[in-house]
Scaffold this motif. Structure first.
Motif, PDB file in Angstrom:
ATOM      1  N   ALA A   1      37.890  31.793  43.633  1.00  0.00           N
ATOM      2  CA  ALA A   1      38.591  30.791  44.452  1.00  0.00           C
ATOM      3  C   ALA A   1      39.899  31.404  44.958  1.00  0.00           C
ATOM      4  O   ALA A   1      40.624  32.045  44.184  1.00  0.00           O
ATOM      5  CB  ALA A   1      38.889  29.555  43.614  1.00  0.00           C
ATOM      6  N   PHE A   2      40.143  31.203  46.272  1.00  0.00           N
ATOM      7  CA  PHE A   2      41.398  31.694  46.854  1.00  0.00           C
ATOM      8  C   PHE A   2      42.259  30.574  47.429  1.00  0.00           C
ATOM      9  O   PHE A   2      43.409  30.796  47.770  1.00  0.00           O
ATOM     10  CB  PHE A   2      41.100  32.717  47.964  1.00  0.00           C
ATOM     11  CG  PHE A   2      40.619  34.036  47.431  1.00  0.00           C
ATOM     12  CD1 PHE A   2      41.520  35.003  46.995  1.00  0.00           C
ATOM     13  CD2 PHE A   2      39.268  34.307  47.340  1.00  0.00           C
ATOM     14  CE1 PHE A   2      41.076  36.212  46.482  1.00  0.00           C
ATOM     15  CE2 PHE A   2      38.808  35.516  46.823  1.00  0.00           C
ATOM     16  CZ  PHE A   2      39.721  36.471  46.403  1.00  0.00           C
ATOM     17  N   THR A   3      41.673  29.381  47.590  1.00  0.00           N
ATOM     18  CA  THR A   3      42.411  28.269  48.196  1.00  0.00           C
ATOM     19  C   THR A   3      42.240  27.026  47.311  1.00  0.00           C
ATOM     20  O   THR A   3      41.399  27.015  46.407  1.00  0.00           O
ATOM     21  CB  THR A   3      41.829  27.929  49.583  1.00  0.00           C
ATOM     22  OG1 THR A   3      40.482  27.469  49.389  1.00  0.00           O
ATOM     23  CG2 THR A   3      41.809  29.126  50.521  1.00  0.00           C
ATOM     24  N   ASP A   4      42.976  25.965  47.637  1.00  0.00           N
ATOM     25  CA  ASP A   4      42.818  24.704  46.890  1.00  0.00           C
ATOM     26  C   ASP A   4      41.379  24.215  46.987  1.00  0.00           C
ATOM     27  O   ASP A   4      40.793  23.739  46.022  1.00  0.00           O
ATOM     28  CB  ASP A   4      43.732  23.613  47.471  1.00  0.00           C
ATOM     29  CG  ASP A   4      45.180  23.860  47.101  1.00  0.00           C
ATOM     30  OD1 ASP A   4      45.427  24.680  46.197  1.00  0.00           O
ATOM     31  OD2 ASP A   4      46.057  23.247  47.751  1.00  0.00           O
ATOM     32  N   ARG A   5      40.840  24.314  48.214  1.00  0.00           N
ATOM     33  CA  ARG A   5      39.477  23.838  48.428  1.00  0.00           C
ATOM     34  C   ARG A   5      38.460  24.644  47.603  1.00  0.00           C
ATOM     35  O   ARG A   5      37.548  24.078  47.000  1.00  0.00           O
ATOM     36  CB  ARG A   5      39.174  23.971  49.923  1.00  0.00           C
ATOM     37  CG  ARG A   5      38.068  23.111  50.350  1.00  0.00           C
ATOM     38  CD  ARG A   5      38.012  23.131  51.839  1.00  0.00           C
ATOM     39  NE  ARG A   5      36.721  22.600  52.238  1.00  0.00           N
ATOM     40  CZ  ARG A   5      36.337  22.494  53.458  1.00  0.00           C
ATOM     41  NH1 ARG A   5      37.128  22.872  54.430  1.00  0.00           N
ATOM     42  NH2 ARG A   5      35.152  22.019  53.733  1.00  0.00           N
ATOM     43  N   ASP A   6      38.655  25.959  47.590  1.00  0.00           N
ATOM     44  CA  ASP A   6      37.769  26.816  46.776  1.00  0.00           C
ATOM     45  C   ASP A   6      37.861  26.397  45.308  1.00  0.00           C
ATOM     46  O   ASP A   6      36.862  26.340  44.585  1.00  0.00           O
ATOM     47  CB  ASP A   6      38.180  28.290  46.837  1.00  0.00           C
ATOM     48  CG  ASP A   6      38.061  28.898  48.221  1.00  0.00           C
ATOM     49  OD1 ASP A   6      37.580  28.218  49.137  1.00  0.00           O
ATOM     50  OD2 ASP A   6      38.469  30.073  48.375  1.00  0.00           O
ATOM     51  N   GLN A   7      39.098  26.110  44.889  1.00  0.00           N
ATOM     52  CA  GLN A   7      39.333  25.756  43.488  1.00  0.00           C
ATOM     53  C   GLN A   7      38.588  24.462  43.128  1.00  0.00           C
ATOM     54  O   GLN A   7      37.934  24.380  42.086  1.00  0.00           O
ATOM     55  CB  GLN A   7      40.858  25.562  43.300  1.00  0.00           C
ATOM     56  CG  GLN A   7      41.313  25.460  41.872  1.00  0.00           C
ATOM     57  CD  GLN A   7      41.321  26.813  41.159  1.00  0.00           C
ATOM     58  OE1 GLN A   7      41.414  27.857  41.790  1.00  0.00           O
ATOM     59  NE2 GLN A   7      41.175  26.791  39.846  1.00  0.00           N
ATOM     60  N   THR A   8      38.653  23.479  44.051  1.00  0.00           N
ATOM     61  CA  THR A   8      37.932  22.225  43.816  1.00  0.00           C
ATOM     62  C   THR A   8      36.433  22.504  43.715  1.00  0.00           C
ATOM     63  O   THR A   8      35.733  21.956  42.854  1.00  0.00           O
ATOM     64  CB  THR A   8      38.188  21.249  44.993  1.00  0.00           C
ATOM     65  OG1 THR A   8      39.596  21.141  45.165  1.00  0.00           O
ATOM     66  CG2 THR A   8      37.584  19.891  44.754  1.00  0.00           C
ATOM     67  N   GLU A   9      35.947  23.383  44.590  1.00  0.00           N
ATOM     68  CA  GLU A   9      34.510  23.691  44.592  1.00  0.00           C
ATOM     69  C   GLU A   9      34.077  24.334  43.271  1.00  0.00           C
ATOM     70  O   GLU A   9      33.053  23.969  42.698  1.00  0.00           O
ATOM     71  CB  GLU A   9      34.202  24.624  45.774  1.00  0.00           C
ATOM     72  CG  GLU A   9      32.733  24.927  45.905  1.00  0.00           C
ATOM     73  CD  GLU A   9      32.406  25.755  47.148  1.00  0.00           C
ATOM     74  OE1 GLU A   9      33.076  25.585  48.191  1.00  0.00           O
ATOM     75  OE2 GLU A   9      31.487  26.577  47.049  1.00  0.00           O
ATOM     76  N   ILE A  10      34.869  25.276  42.789  1.00  0.00           N
ATOM     77  CA  ILE A  10      34.415  25.938  41.554  1.00  0.00           C
ATOM     78  C   ILE A  10      34.562  25.010  40.338  1.00  0.00           C
ATOM     79  O   ILE A  10      33.770  25.073  39.411  1.00  0.00           O
ATOM     80  CB  ILE A  10      35.035  27.337  41.314  1.00  0.00           C
ATOM     81  CG1 ILE A  10      36.498  27.283  40.982  1.00  0.00           C
ATOM     82  CG2 ILE A  10      34.773  28.293  42.445  1.00  0.00           C
ATOM     83  CD1 ILE A  10      37.028  28.646  40.472  1.00  0.00           C
ATOM     84  N   GLU A  11      35.571  24.123  40.377  1.00  0.00           N
ATOM     85  CA  GLU A  11      35.705  23.146  39.270  1.00  0.00           C
ATOM     86  C   GLU A  11      34.441  22.271  39.207  1.00  0.00           C
ATOM     87  O   GLU A  11      33.882  22.025  38.147  1.00  0.00           O
ATOM     88  CB  GLU A  11      36.912  22.212  39.487  1.00  0.00           C
ATOM     89  CG  GLU A  11      38.268  22.892  39.398  1.00  0.00           C
ATOM     90  CD  GLU A  11      38.648  23.300  37.975  1.00  0.00           C
ATOM     91  OE1 GLU A  11      38.010  22.800  37.035  1.00  0.00           O
ATOM     92  OE2 GLU A  11      39.547  24.153  37.825  1.00  0.00           O
ATOM     93  N   HIS A  12      34.021  21.790  40.394  1.00  0.00           N
ATOM     94  CA  HIS A  12      32.833  20.929  40.462  1.00  0.00           C
ATOM     95  C   HIS A  12      31.605  21.692  39.954  1.00  0.00           C
ATOM     96  O   HIS A  12      30.820  21.177  39.150  1.00  0.00           O
ATOM     97  CB  HIS A  12      32.623  20.461  41.900  1.00  0.00           C
ATOM     98  CG  HIS A  12      31.277  19.836  42.123  1.00  0.00           C
ATOM     99  ND1 HIS A  12      30.944  18.594  41.642  1.00  0.00           N
ATOM    100  CD2 HIS A  12      30.148  20.297  42.739  1.00  0.00           C
ATOM    101  CE1 HIS A  12      29.699  18.315  41.961  1.00  0.00           C
ATOM    102  NE2 HIS A  12      29.184  19.340  42.619  1.00  0.00           N
ATOM    103  N   ARG A  13      31.471  22.938  40.419  1.00  0.00           N
ATOM    104  CA  ARG A  13      30.294  23.722  40.023  1.00  0.00           C
ATOM    105  C   ARG A  13      30.292  23.967  38.515  1.00  0.00           C
ATOM    106  O   ARG A  13      29.266  23.887  37.858  1.00  0.00           O
ATOM    107  CB  ARG A  13      30.303  25.052  40.794  1.00  0.00           C
ATOM    108  CG  ARG A  13      28.969  25.703  40.866  1.00  0.00           C
ATOM    109  CD  ARG A  13      28.830  26.574  42.085  1.00  0.00           C
ATOM    110  NE  ARG A  13      28.829  25.805  43.311  1.00  0.00           N
ATOM    111  CZ  ARG A  13      28.893  26.310  44.529  1.00  0.00           C
ATOM    112  NH1 ARG A  13      28.952  27.612  44.685  1.00  0.00           N
ATOM    113  NH2 ARG A  13      28.888  25.543  45.590  1.00  0.00           N
ATOM    114  N   TYR A  14      31.473  24.256  37.998  1.00  0.00           N
ATOM    115  CA  TYR A  14      31.581  24.490  36.554  1.00  0.00           C
ATOM    116  C   TYR A  14      31.192  23.218  35.791  1.00  0.00           C
ATOM    117  O   TYR A  14      30.384  23.261  34.862  1.00  0.00           O
ATOM    118  CB  TYR A  14      33.010  24.902  36.206  1.00  0.00           C
ATOM    119  CG  TYR A  14      33.236  25.114  34.737  1.00  0.00           C
ATOM    120  CD1 TYR A  14      32.772  26.274  34.108  1.00  0.00           C
ATOM    121  CD2 TYR A  14      33.907  24.165  33.959  1.00  0.00           C
ATOM    122  CE1 TYR A  14      32.957  26.473  32.748  1.00  0.00           C
ATOM    123  CE2 TYR A  14      34.095  24.361  32.611  1.00  0.00           C
ATOM    124  CZ  TYR A  14      33.624  25.514  32.008  1.00  0.00           C
ATOM    125  OH  TYR A  14      33.803  25.707  30.659  1.00  0.00           O
TER     126      TYR A  14
END
Ligand SMILES: Cc1cc2nc3c(=O)[nH]c(=O)nc-3n(C[C@H](O)[C@H](O)[C@H](O)COP(=O)(O)OP(=O)(O)OC[C@H]3O[C@@H](n4cnc5c(N)ncnc54)[C@H](O)[C@@H]3O)c2cc1C
Length: 384
Positions: A103-116
Motif C-alpha cells: 500500500a502506498f496511499t490511504d486508499r491502498d491501505q483501506t484495500e489491504i485492510e479489507h483484504r486482510y
C-alpha cells in the motif's frame, strides 16, 4: 505434422496453455487419438504474454466461485509442474517464495485492510507486515510504502517454460499437434458434433473443445439453438527489465493495486500491465508503457537503472461476466468449452485440464461448474 487427419476422437481448438493442458489431460486419461489444431504457432498468444503469477489471494475481494476454483488450481501446481518435469525434463521454474501486496496511499491501505480482514476470517494464510518488515524482506521496496500483506501460498511459474513443457509432454504422449491451421466452423448434425471445418479440410469427430482464447467467437457454429457466448479481447501490455550482473532485485512477486513486478530466475524482471479494450490490436503504446513504468517505479526505485530489454502485449480472453466458460454445452452433444479465462488462464490451466478431460472421458464433472456453464448466456451469439 503436415497433413490433417480425416478423423480424431477429440479435436481441441487452440494451442495456448488451456488447449495444451486439456490435450495432455485427455491423453493421460487414455484417449488415443487427440488432435490439437492451432491457427498459428503453439503458445504464442496470451499464454506467452502472461506474467505467470498464480496469485488468487492477492487479487480477490471475496470468496466466490472463481476464487475457490483459482485456489484449487494454484494448489495443484506443485504436482502439475513436477509431473511435467518428470515427463519432459523441462523445469517450469515454479517459485514458491510468495507474493507481497503493498500500500502506498490511504486508499491502498483501506484495500489491504479489507483484504486482510476477510481472508483471516476465512481462515486463509495471509500476514500483515509493517513497512520495515516488508523492506527487510525485500530491500528494493520504495520508502513510500505504508503497509503490506504477504501471501505465502500465492506463487509464480515461468509460463513460457511451462508452455515448452506442455508441448513436449503432448508430443511424447502422442497428441497430434497441427499448427498453421484454423478451425473455421463446427459441423453439427442432429444435435451432435459431427466435425470441424478447417483451413486444410474437414476432420470428422464427435467431440470438440473450444479453447481458442480471445478468438473463440470467430469459430462459426451454424445452429440456432447454440448458447450465446461472446469472448472479447482485453489487451495487456508488459515491460521486461534485465537485472543480470547486479544482485537479484527481489525474490517475491510484488504487487500494488496498480500493477506488479515479477522477478524471474534468469535475472529478468517483468512488470505489468494494462487493461485495454482495443480490439485485436497487440501494439505496445507509449501510454501503456508509461503507466507500467510509473507504477513499477513506485514499487521500487531500484529498477530505474535497469536495462529495459523487452515490451510486448497479449490479448486476454474475456466473457461478458469476466468468468471462464467451462464445460459441456447442453444443446449440442460433444461440444465442450474451455475459454474466457481472462486474467487467470495460467493459474486455471491445471484444474481446467482435469475438469474438461473428466467431462469428456468419464462424462463426469467433478465440481459444480454452474457458475461457469456455457449455457448461462443469452442474447448475442458466439459468432456475433
Ligand atoms: C499481459 C498479460 C498478463 C497476464 N498475466 C497472467 C498471470 O500472471 N497469471 C494468469 O493466470 N494469467 C495471466 N494472464 C492471462 C492468461 O495469459 C490468459 O488467460 C491465458 O493465456 C489464456 O489461455 P488460452 O489458451 O485460452 O489463450 P491463448 O494463449 O491466447 O491461446 C489461444 C490459442 O488459440 C488459437 N486459436 C484461436 N482460434 C483458433 C481457431 N479458430 N483455430 C485454431 N486455433 C485457434 C490462437 O492462435 C492461440 O494460439 C495474462 C495475460 C496478459 C495478456
Amino acid at each position: 505434422m503436415n497433413q490433417l487427419p480425416p478423423t480424431a476422437d477429440v479435436v481441441v481448438i487452440g494451442g495456448g496453455v488451456i488447449g495444451l493442458t486439456i490435450a495432455r489431460s485427455l491423453a493421460l486419461r487414455g484417449v488415443r487419438d487427440v488432435l490439437l489444431v492451432e491457427r498459428a504457432r503453439l503458445g504464442a498468444e496470451a499464454s506467452s504474454a502472461a506474467a505467470g503469477m498464480l496469485a488468487p489471494q492477492a487479487e480477490a475481494d471475496e470468496a466466490d466461485d472463481l476464487f475457490s476454483l483459482c485456489c484449487q488450481s494454484r494448489d495443484m501446481y506443485p504436482t502439475f509442474a513436477a509431473a511435467l518435469r518428470e515427463e519432459t525434463g523441462i523445469d517450469s521454474e515454479l517459485d514458491r517464495t510468495g507474493t507481497l501486496y503493498l500500500a502506498f496511499t490511504d486508499r491502498d491501505q483501506t484495500e489491504i485492510e479489507h483484504r486482510y480482514d476477510w481472508q483471516v476470517r476465512a481462515g486463509l494464510n495471509v500476514q500483515k507486515l509493517e513497512p520495515t518488515e516488508a523492506r527487510t524482506l525485500e530491500p528494493c521496496i520504495s520508502e513510500g510504502i505504508r503497509g503490506a500483506l504477504k501471501f505465502p501460498n500465492d506463487i509464480q511459474v515461468e509460463n513460457r517454460r511451462l508452455l515448452s513443457a506442455l508441448i513436449a509432454s503432448n508430443e511424447k504422449l502422442g497428441v497430434r499437434l497441427m499448427t498453421g491451421t484454423t478451425v473455421e466452423s463446427i459441423r453439427i448434425h442432429r444435435g451432435g458434433t459431427e466435425g470441424a471445418e478447417t483451413s486444410r479440410g474437414f476432420v470428422s469427430t464427435g467431440k470438440i473443445v473450444v479453447s481458442g482464447g480471445a478468438w473463440s467467437s470467430f469459430i462459426r457454429v451454424p445452429d440456432a439453438a447454440f448458447p450465446k457466448i461472446h469472448i472479447e479481447p482485453v489487451r495487456g501490455q508488459m515491460v521486461c527489465f534485465d537485472s543480470t550482473g547486479s544482485p537479484p532485485i527481489a525474490r517475491h512477486v510484488i504487487y500494488n493495486p496498480r500493477g506488479y513486478l515479477v522477478p524471474r530466475r534468469d535475472g529478468r524482471v517483468l512488470s505489468g500491465s494494462t487493461t485495454e479494450h482495443a480490439g485485436f490490436d497487440k501494439v505496445v503504446t507509449a501510454t501503456g508503457v508509461h503507466s507500467i513504468l510509473s507504477n513499477a517505479l513506485q514499487i521500487s526505485t531500484r529498477i530505474s537503472d535497469l536495462p529495459l530489454v523487452g515490451v510486448w502485449a497479449g490479448l486476454r480472453p474475456r466473457a461478458e461476466d469476466s468468468l471462464p466458460v467451462l464445460g459441456p454445452c447442453e444443446e449440442i452433444r460433444g461440444l465442450v468449452f474451455a475459454t474466457g479465462h481472462y486474467r487467470n488462464g495460467i493459474l486455471l490451466a491445471p484444474i481446467t485440464g482435469e475438469l474438461i478431460a473428466g467431462a469428456i472421458v468419464d462424462n463426469v464433472v467433478s465440481l459444480d461448474l454452474s457458475a461457469f456453464s456455457p449455457d448461462r448466456f443469452t442474447g448475442v451469439g458466439l459468432n456475433s
